[in-house]
Write a protein that holds these residues in place. Structure first.
Motif, PDB file in Angstrom:
ATOM      1  N   VAL A 277      83.680  65.902  10.709  1.00 51.68           N
ATOM      2  CA  VAL A 277      82.377  66.192  10.796  1.00 51.68           C
ATOM      3  C   VAL A 277      81.609  64.834  10.412  1.00 51.68           C
ATOM      4  O   VAL A 277      80.747  64.400  11.338  1.00 51.68           O
ATOM      5  CB  VAL A 277      81.929  67.538  10.190  1.00 51.68           C
ATOM      6  CG1 VAL A 277      80.426  67.509  10.168  1.00 51.68           C
ATOM      7  CG2 VAL A 277      82.597  68.515  10.625  1.00 51.68           C
ATOM      8  N   GLY A 278      81.947  64.485   9.341  1.00 54.34           N
ATOM      9  CA  GLY A 278      81.461  63.180   8.763  1.00 54.34           C
ATOM     10  C   GLY A 278      81.407  61.985   9.805  1.00 54.34           C
ATOM     11  O   GLY A 278      80.555  60.987  10.061  1.00 54.34           O
ATOM     12  N   LYS A 279      82.558  61.896  10.399  1.00 52.41           N
ATOM     13  CA  LYS A 279      83.048  60.748  11.566  1.00 52.41           C
ATOM     14  C   LYS A 279      81.950  60.767  12.433  1.00 52.41           C
ATOM     15  O   LYS A 279      81.480  59.802  12.982  1.00 52.41           O
ATOM     16  CB  LYS A 279      84.153  60.618  11.699  1.00 52.41           C
ATOM     17  CG  LYS A 279      84.681  59.626  12.709  1.00 52.41           C
ATOM     18  CD  LYS A 279      86.220  59.707  13.152  1.00 52.41           C
ATOM     19  CE  LYS A 279      86.632  58.655  14.141  1.00 52.41           C
ATOM     20  NZ  LYS A 279      87.845  58.801  14.746  1.00 52.41           N
ATOM     21  N   ILE A 280      81.804  61.999  12.991  1.00 55.00           N
ATOM     22  CA  ILE A 280      80.885  62.218  14.150  1.00 55.00           C
ATOM     23  C   ILE A 280      79.325  62.026  13.835  1.00 55.00           C
ATOM     24  O   ILE A 280      78.622  61.543  14.706  1.00 55.00           O
ATOM     25  CB  ILE A 280      81.090  63.669  14.748  1.00 55.00           C
ATOM     26  CG1 ILE A 280      82.508  63.658  15.389  1.00 55.00           C
ATOM     27  CG2 ILE A 280      80.147  63.977  15.788  1.00 55.00           C
ATOM     28  CD1 ILE A 280      82.724  65.049  15.862  1.00 55.00           C
ATOM     29  N   ARG A 281      78.854  62.396  12.516  1.00 55.03           N
ATOM     30  CA  ARG A 281      77.591  62.434  12.293  1.00 55.03           C
ATOM     31  C   ARG A 281      77.500  60.811  12.014  1.00 55.03           C
ATOM     32  O   ARG A 281      76.323  60.308  12.463  1.00 55.03           O
ATOM     33  CB  ARG A 281      77.518  63.134  10.989  1.00 55.03           C
ATOM     34  CG  ARG A 281      76.055  63.365  10.566  1.00 55.03           C
ATOM     35  CD  ARG A 281      75.849  63.983   8.988  1.00 55.03           C
ATOM     36  NE  ARG A 281      76.763  65.235   9.072  1.00 55.03           N
ATOM     37  CZ  ARG A 281      76.111  66.428   9.881  1.00 55.03           C
ATOM     38  NH1 ARG A 281      74.774  66.666   9.953  1.00 55.03           N
ATOM     39  NH2 ARG A 281      76.782  67.494   9.413  1.00 55.03           N
ATOM     40  N   ASN A 282      78.217  60.001  11.467  1.00 53.47           N
ATOM     41  CA  ASN A 282      77.956  58.597  11.191  1.00 53.47           C
ATOM     42  C   ASN A 282      78.060  57.944  12.522  1.00 53.47           C
ATOM     43  O   ASN A 282      77.272  56.855  12.811  1.00 53.47           O
ATOM     44  CB  ASN A 282      79.106  57.919  10.367  1.00 53.47           C
ATOM     45  CG  ASN A 282      79.206  58.496   8.934  1.00 53.47           C
ATOM     46  OD1 ASN A 282      78.136  59.058   8.407  1.00 53.47           O
ATOM     47  ND2 ASN A 282      80.397  58.450   8.555  1.00 53.47           N
ATOM     48  N   LYS A 283      78.947  58.294  13.645  1.00 51.81           N
ATOM     49  CA  LYS A 283      78.675  57.589  14.827  1.00 51.81           C
ATOM     50  C   LYS A 283      77.514  57.774  15.657  1.00 51.81           C
ATOM     51  O   LYS A 283      76.854  57.016  16.129  1.00 51.81           O
ATOM     52  CB  LYS A 283      79.763  58.166  15.836  1.00 51.81           C
ATOM     53  CG  LYS A 283      80.053  57.906  17.099  1.00 51.81           C
ATOM     54  CD  LYS A 283      80.519  56.592  17.210  1.00 51.81           C
ATOM     55  CE  LYS A 283      81.984  56.553  17.095  1.00 51.81           C
ATOM     56  NZ  LYS A 283      82.576  55.148  17.352  1.00 51.81           N
ATOM     57  N   VAL A 284      76.922  59.026  15.467  1.00 55.27           N
ATOM     58  CA  VAL A 284      75.796  59.449  15.977  1.00 55.27           C
ATOM     59  C   VAL A 284      74.354  58.727  15.247  1.00 55.27           C
ATOM     60  O   VAL A 284      73.629  58.163  16.039  1.00 55.27           O
ATOM     61  CB  VAL A 284      75.313  61.070  15.810  1.00 55.27           C
ATOM     62  CG1 VAL A 284      73.990  61.321  16.241  1.00 55.27           C
ATOM     63  CG2 VAL A 284      76.185  61.874  16.779  1.00 55.27           C
ATOM     64  N   ALA A 285      74.788  58.630  13.928  1.00 59.21           N
ATOM     65  CA  ALA A 285      73.625  57.963  13.351  1.00 59.21           C
ATOM     66  C   ALA A 285      73.336  56.349  13.727  1.00 59.21           C
ATOM     67  O   ALA A 285      72.340  55.848  13.670  1.00 59.21           O
ATOM     68  CB  ALA A 285      73.756  57.918  11.803  1.00 59.21           C
ATOM     69  N   GLY A 286      74.408  55.759  14.180  1.00 58.70           N
ATOM     70  CA  GLY A 286      74.507  54.429  14.564  1.00 58.70           C
ATOM     71  C   GLY A 286      73.791  54.402  15.919  1.00 58.70           C
ATOM     72  O   GLY A 286      73.514  53.211  16.327  1.00 58.70           O
ATOM     73  N   TRP A 287      73.978  55.407  16.886  1.00 53.82           N
ATOM     74  CA  TRP A 287      73.060  55.375  18.126  1.00 53.82           C
ATOM     75  C   TRP A 287      71.603  55.918  18.030  1.00 53.82           C
ATOM     76  O   TRP A 287      70.986  55.237  18.961  1.00 53.82           O
ATOM     77  CB  TRP A 287      74.158  56.332  19.056  1.00 53.82           C
ATOM     78  CG  TRP A 287      75.243  55.899  19.397  1.00 53.82           C
ATOM     79  CD1 TRP A 287      76.069  54.605  19.334  1.00 53.82           C
ATOM     80  CD2 TRP A 287      76.374  56.751  19.757  1.00 53.82           C
ATOM     81  NE1 TRP A 287      77.331  54.424  19.820  1.00 53.82           N
ATOM     82  CE2 TRP A 287      77.566  55.648  20.016  1.00 53.82           C
ATOM     83  CE3 TRP A 287      76.592  58.078  19.978  1.00 53.82           C
ATOM     84  CZ2 TRP A 287      78.806  56.308  20.322  1.00 53.82           C
ATOM     85  CZ3 TRP A 287      77.906  58.404  20.424  1.00 53.82           C
ATOM     86  CH2 TRP A 287      78.632  57.663  20.658  1.00 53.82           C
ATOM     87  N   LYS A 288      71.481  56.650  17.288  1.00 53.18           N
ATOM     88  CA  LYS A 288      70.178  57.634  17.407  1.00 53.18           C
ATOM     89  C   LYS A 288      68.938  56.577  17.567  1.00 53.18           C
ATOM     90  O   LYS A 288      68.523  55.779  16.916  1.00 53.18           O
ATOM     91  CB  LYS A 288      69.981  58.374  16.188  1.00 53.18           C
ATOM     92  CG  LYS A 288      68.877  59.456  16.357  1.00 53.18           C
ATOM     93  CD  LYS A 288      68.773  60.324  15.137  1.00 53.18           C
ATOM     94  CE  LYS A 288      70.209  61.303  15.190  1.00 53.18           C
ATOM     95  NZ  LYS A 288      70.198  62.248  14.020  1.00 53.18           N
ATOM     96  N   GLY A 289      68.315  56.716  18.669  1.00 54.98           N
ATOM     97  CA  GLY A 289      66.844  56.047  18.942  1.00 54.98           C
ATOM     98  C   GLY A 289      67.039  54.675  19.090  1.00 54.98           C
ATOM     99  O   GLY A 289      66.085  54.019  19.083  1.00 54.98           O
ATOM    100  N   LYS A 290      68.188  53.868  19.234  1.00 51.14           N
ATOM    101  CA  LYS A 290      68.454  52.509  19.200  1.00 51.14           C
ATOM    102  C   LYS A 290      68.498  52.063  20.685  1.00 51.14           C
ATOM    103  O   LYS A 290      67.852  51.069  20.999  1.00 51.14           O
ATOM    104  CB  LYS A 290      69.219  52.040  18.238  1.00 51.14           C
ATOM    105  CG  LYS A 290      69.160  52.297  16.853  1.00 51.14           C
ATOM    106  CD  LYS A 290      70.085  51.634  15.865  1.00 51.14           C
ATOM    107  CE  LYS A 290      71.418  51.115  16.531  1.00 51.14           C
ATOM    108  NZ  LYS A 290      72.056  50.694  15.389  1.00 51.14           N
TER     109      LYS A 290
END
Length: 523
Positions: A277-290
């Motif tokens: 779950v943490g791996k997916i959350r970190n992946k999303v955090a790198g993409w969000k809104g950029k």
């Protein structure tokens, strides 16, 4: 990209239709060679540098906009609209250029994410570069020509690895799947605390080098710091001390991580999946809104985010709470954020997972993906002679046919949930006969299911009877066997099979697939 140029198709057609003499293969070769050269010249002289065209079109639009602001008139307005259309066209060409360079084939034209494409191109360049390679003598080769020569040798050896490398090596060999090894070890771990004379032991070995380094007791170089051993409850402290002294490994307790998946015994807990779950959350955090628009988020969700948990879903059944957490992350990513925080989710996630024709996005539910992957494993048990198949057949089908195998109280939770869909697989498969060595009563070779279902007294028939043994000397069905079938339709389905056993192997075909091979998409 060239297809957007209005004269490209006619240009290619004209070059291709110029006559060339020779055999058909020679004609094809010469035409392709000529077309390649003329396309290079056409690209340089006619199509031009797409990046320079974008810059020129932007400068032109800026000049016209300034002129229109100073002196607005109908002619300037039309000129501005025309130049904006030209700019839109060259921007689309540039987008396709970066898409082709990045090899991201799942994004469609029109979702202009140039920064995303740039980042993908840079990542691919870093990953694809091989700066050095170790030769057969153990020395590092750094010059480009030497690296290329070694790489060619490696590529030619790939096809030879399967018969040379033992079945226990599940990765790096074409045709083998690392999920098989994970599933086998998961099954072993479930029996860790089973009562034995001195207690069970699991040794987890971390190999420093897969093929070219060796050590005495395991025949390969072992990284002792990353290796460990796990003991069952019945093992004594003296036994634990002895194993630690002999191996030099630290002792650990379950759960531990094995090949990227949690290895556990007993009840499956939510905390076992925190890393995933943490791996997916970190992946999303790198993409969000950029980088991505809404359309880009949908595509990334379908083809990237939904694929990350597959490694775990293939071997485990995560608790529902874990699935809900993942769906929450997916939904937050899809709806995005505003300056006031997360946007409202106007549609529940399961509606998004409906097929496109039903108003959804075509995203598959994680539960369905996991089940499809486990069904593929069960299909391999039925059809293959691999390490996975031999293990599960020996453990669960040693004294019975798969058709007769029960579900209750058998094996791990993952295996029981998979075996519950046994009928689903068998009813959608059919044996294509060759040597006719399969069971006459238990194999679905007529397409009507096992013939055992059409027998009044199953205790009076020979379940080990093979199809070829049900024929008499003249190649006709033995009458006493036909008489044992109580259904006229089932009996007729047998009689209609007029064949003679051949030297070909019997093959179990998956009927929902055109080629007969099982695929996760066909489930």
């Amino acid at each position: 990209m060239w297809l957007l140029h209005p004269g490209f198709i006619d240009f290619v057609k004209g070059i291709w239709e110029e006559p060339v003499a020779g055999s058909p293969l020679l004609v094809l070769f010469l035409k392709l060679k000529r077309l390649r050269g003329t396309l290079r010249k056409w690209n340089r002289e006619v199509f031009g540098n797409v990046h320079q065209q974008v810059k020129d079109a932007e400068d032109c639009v800026c000049r016209i906009e300034v002129a229109y602001d100073q002196s607005p008139n109908e002619g300037a307005k039309e000129e501005l609209e025309e130049d904006r259309k030209i700019l839109e066209g060259v921007l689309l060409q540039e987008e396709i250029f970066w898409k082709q360079k990045s090899r991201v084939s799942w994004l469609k034209e029109g979702d202009r994410n140039i920064k995303f494409f740039h980042s993908m191109v840079n990542i691919r360049r870093r990953q694809a570069r091989v700066d050095k390679i170790k030769g057969a003598d153990g020395e590092w080769i750094c010059d480009p020509e030497g690296v290329q020569a070694e790489a060619i040798i490696v590529s030619r050896l790939v096809g030879l690895l399967s018969p040379l490398v033992e079945a226990e090596q599940g990765a790096f060999v074409k045709g083998r799947c690392i999920h098989d090894n994970i599933s086998i070890v998961q099954e072993v771990a479930q029996d860790l605390n089973r009562k034995t004379r001195r207690g069970n032991v699991i040794l987890k070995l971390d190999m420093a080098k897969a093929y070219d380094r060796y050590e005495g007791f395991s025949r390969q170089l072992v990284n002792r710091q990353k290796s460990c051993f796990v003991l069952g409850r019945k093992a004594s402290l003296a036994r634990a001390h002895m194993i630690g002294v002999v191996t030099g490994f630290p002792r650990k307790t379950l759960p531990i991580t094995y090949l990227g998946a949690p290895l556990y015994a007993g009840r499956l807990k939510i905390c076992f999946f925190d890393d995933m779950v943490g791996k997916i959350r970190n992946k999303v955090a790198g993409w969000k809104g950029k980088l991505l628009s809404t359309g880009g988020r949908v595509t990334l969700l379908k083809h990237v985010l939904s694929s990350i948990p597959i490694h775990v879903l293939a071997t485990l059944i995560p608790p529902k709470a874990v699935i809900r957490r993942l769906y929450g992350i997916f939904a937050d990513f899809l709806w995005g954020c505003s300056e006031w925080g997360k946007r409202r989710h106007w549609v529940c996630w399961r509606k998004f997972c409906r097929p496109l024709q039903e108003g959804g996005l075509g995203v598959r539910l994680l539960e369905d993906v996991g089940l499809s992957l486990r069904l593929k494993g069960l299909w391999k048990v039925f059809t293959e002679d691999s390490l996975w198949s031999e293990f599960f057949r020996a453990k669960y089908f040693r004294n019975s046919h798969v058709v007769l195998a029960g579900v209750q109280g058998v094996g791990s939770k993952v295996w029981r949930s998979t075996l519950a869909f046994k009928e689903f697989l068998l009813n959608r498969s059919k044996w294509l006969l060759g040597s006719s060595n399969i069971s006459f009563w238990l194999g679905n070779w007529t397409g009507a299911g096992p013939l055992l279902d059409h027998v009044d007294n199953a205790l009076q028939i020979d379940l080990d009877l093979r199809i070829k043994d049900a024929l008499d000397e003249d190649g006709a069905w033995r009458q006493e066997i036909l008489d044992a079938i109580n259904s006229v339709a089932a009996r007729d389905s047998v009689v209609l099979h007029n064949f003679a056993p051949s030297g070909r192997c019997d093959v179990l075909a998956w009927t929902p697939s055109t080629g007969g091979s099982f695929t996760t998409k066909s489930t």
